[in-house]
Design a protein around this motif. Structure first.
Motif, PDB file in Angstrom:
ATOM      1  N   GLY A 143      39.025  37.484  47.100  1.00  0.00           N
ATOM      2  CA  GLY A 143      39.661  36.170  47.006  1.00  0.00           C
ATOM      3  C   GLY A 143      38.799  35.167  46.267  1.00  0.00           C
ATOM      4  O   GLY A 143      39.296  34.358  45.474  1.00  0.00           O
ATOM      5  N   TRP A 144      37.484  35.213  46.524  1.00  0.00           N
ATOM      6  CA  TRP A 144      36.563  34.315  45.828  1.00  0.00           C
ATOM      7  C   TRP A 144      36.578  34.583  44.324  1.00  0.00           C
ATOM      8  O   TRP A 144      36.608  33.658  43.512  1.00  0.00           O
ATOM      9  CB  TRP A 144      35.160  34.487  46.397  1.00  0.00           C
ATOM     10  N   LEU A 145      36.561  35.874  43.960  1.00  0.00           N
ATOM     11  CA  LEU A 145      36.589  36.230  42.540  1.00  0.00           C
ATOM     12  C   LEU A 145      37.894  35.776  41.884  1.00  0.00           C
ATOM     13  O   LEU A 145      37.884  35.224  40.780  1.00  0.00           O
ATOM     14  CB  LEU A 145      36.416  37.746  42.389  1.00  0.00           C
ATOM     15  N   LEU A 146      39.000  35.983  42.583  1.00  0.00           N
ATOM     16  CA  LEU A 146      40.282  35.524  42.029  1.00  0.00           C
ATOM     17  C   LEU A 146      40.348  34.004  41.943  1.00  0.00           C
ATOM     18  O   LEU A 146      40.940  33.458  41.003  1.00  0.00           O
ATOM     19  CB  LEU A 146      41.438  36.069  42.861  1.00  0.00           C
ATOM     20  N   ASP A 147      39.748  33.299  42.915  1.00  0.00           N
ATOM     21  CA  ASP A 147      39.670  31.836  42.836  1.00  0.00           C
ATOM     22  C   ASP A 147      38.921  31.396  41.583  1.00  0.00           C
ATOM     23  O   ASP A 147      39.325  30.443  40.910  1.00  0.00           O
ATOM     24  CB  ASP A 147      38.977  31.264  44.076  1.00  0.00           C
ATOM     25  N   LEU A 148      37.819  32.080  41.287  1.00  0.00           N
ATOM     26  CA  LEU A 148      37.052  31.724  40.085  1.00  0.00           C
ATOM     27  C   LEU A 148      37.849  31.996  38.813  1.00  0.00           C
ATOM     28  O   LEU A 148      37.843  31.187  37.884  1.00  0.00           O
ATOM     29  CB  LEU A 148      35.741  32.510  40.042  1.00  0.00           C
ATOM     30  N   LEU A 149      38.521  33.126  38.764  1.00  0.00           N
ATOM     31  CA  LEU A 149      39.262  33.491  37.559  1.00  0.00           C
ATOM     32  C   LEU A 149      40.515  32.655  37.349  1.00  0.00           C
ATOM     33  O   LEU A 149      40.861  32.315  36.212  1.00  0.00           O
ATOM     34  CB  LEU A 149      39.643  34.980  37.617  1.00  0.00           C
ATOM     35  N   LEU A 150      41.195  32.323  38.450  1.00  0.00           N
ATOM     36  CA  LEU A 150      42.468  31.600  38.334  1.00  0.00           C
ATOM     37  C   LEU A 150      42.321  30.100  38.493  1.00  0.00           C
ATOM     38  O   LEU A 150      43.289  29.360  38.263  1.00  0.00           O
ATOM     39  CB  LEU A 150      43.465  32.135  39.376  1.00  0.00           C
TER      40      LEU A 150
END
Length: 97
Positions: free
Chosen positions: A62-69
């Protein structure tokens, strides 16, 4: 000192010492009982690993997707979703027996 408390599992060359009882392993098969250890130690460690790995793994995703999106809500969703999935997997593996 009790002969069963130390050393490897006595073999057929020691008929005066009974072999250690074998306990079932959650990974299949059996393993010798360790004197002084609870029979459920391996089970407890597996459940603890599930409870930690789910929120950490899905939280990191979720953290990685938060950074990407560029969002802010996927980290808490991942942590909560990971905990729910961990409890479900624990229930599937150990709770229905």
């Amino acid at each position: 000192m009790n002969a069963r408390a130390s050393g490897p599992d006595p073999g057929p060359d020691r008929p005066d010492v009974p072999p250690r009882p074998r306990i079932p392993s959650p990974h299949g098969g059996t393993e010798p009982e360790v004197v002084g250890m609870a029979r459920q130690t391996d089970l407890g460690n597996a459940v603890l690993a599930y409870l930690l790995a789910g929120p950490v793994g899905f939280g990191a995703l979720g953290w990685l997707l938060d950074l990407l999106l560029g969002t802010w809500f996927l980290l808490p969703v991942g942590v909560i979703g990971g905990m729910v999935l961990s409890m479900y997997v624990i229930w599937l593996r150990y709770g229905r027996s």
